[in-house]
Design an enzyme around this catalytic site. Structure first.
Site, PDB file in Angstrom:
ATOM      1  CE1 TYR A 263      -3.847  -2.377   5.338  1.00  0.00           C
ATOM      2  CE2 TYR A 263      -3.193  -0.324   4.826  1.00  0.00           C
ATOM      3  CZ  TYR A 263      -3.743  -1.450   4.386  1.00  0.00           C
ATOM      4  OH  TYR A 263      -3.881  -1.769   3.042  1.00  0.00           O
TER       5      TYR A 263
ATOM      6  CB  SER B 161      -0.871   0.126   1.264  1.00  0.00           C
ATOM      7  OG  SER B 161      -1.732   1.283   1.514  1.00  0.00           O
TER       8      SER B 161
END
Length: 244
Positions: free
Chosen positions: A153, A139
């Site tokens: 995250y 990501s």
């Protein structure tokens, strides 16, 4: 090809595209079997070959059984997409607890490491394999940090990036290529898991391309790494982030 978290979102788009390009695909899922079965039915309808296999990648024993099932039903794994990932409700770091961080790291990092291990054990010529390729779905959060929302995250995706670099060097001589794709703000159900289903539309104006991305756009980048054109590419990253 084994696609973890393949029942919906980016994973489902990868599974569909991989099947169209000739791969027999294992669509892994954790809870929502109906979604994985729907992807498999779509692939079969188009003349492809696919199976759905339930396994929580955060559980090492389940990962081992997952790969054994693929061995038995599809044959030796040539391609792995580490797509399974979780996040939890948006919050600041001061409101996190260790249990939440542990849950995220177990799926996003430990699960990916164990899946890579099982793949390498099958792909490496030292174990009777013929090489292969691994793509980790990271990501842009790994470099942006997701302040005020998902620092835990983001940290897990930073670890996944480091895994990509280190493993790519470790197994290059075994003819195993390891790369990663870093999606940005993509229309998936994951944003609802974080408590804001409309997050993509809220952030669109801050993205240079002025829109969120699609799962098909991410899948295209993932599948490039499995193409002949990517034969000399390892330890590399493609960002699918609209320029952010």
């Amino acid at each position: 090809m084994l696609v973890t978290g393949g029942g919906r979102g980016i994973g489902a788009a990868v599974a569909r595209l991989a099947a169209r390009r000739g791969y027999a695909v294992c669509v892994n899922y954790r809870h929502r079997r109906e979604d994985a079965d729907a992807v498999v039915r779509e692939i079969l309808t188009e003349g492809g070959r696919a199976i759905a296999v339930g396994a929580d990648v955060a559980d090492e024993a389940q990962v081992v059984r997952l790969f054994q099932t693929v061995d038995r039903e599809l044959g030796r794994v040539d391609a792995l997409v580490n797509n399974a990932g979780i996040l939890e409700t948006q919050c600041r770091l001061e409101d996190l607890d260790a249990a939440r961080v542990t849950r995220i790291l177990m799926t996003n990092v430990v699960g990916a490491v164990v899946c890579c291990r099982e793949a390498v054990r099958r792909m490496s010529p030292r174990h009777g394999g013929r090489g292969g390729a691994i793509v980790n779905v990271s990501s842009v959060a790994s470099r942006l940090g997701s302040p005020g929302e998902y620092i835990d995250y983001a940290a897990s995706k930073g670890a996944l990036d480091t895994l990509t670099i280190g493993l790519s060097k470790e197994v290059a001589a075994d003819q195993i290529r390891v790369n990663a794709v870093r999606p940005g703000t993509i229309y998936t159900e994951m944003h609802a898991s974080g408590g804001e289903p409309g997050r993509v539309d809220r952030l669109a104006s801050a993205i240079p391309l002025q829109r969120g991305g699609t799962v098909e756009e991410v899948a295209g980048a993932v599948m490039w790494f499995f193409s002949d054109e990517a034969g000399y590419t390892t330890g590399s990253f493609i960002e699918v982030s609209g320029g952010k």
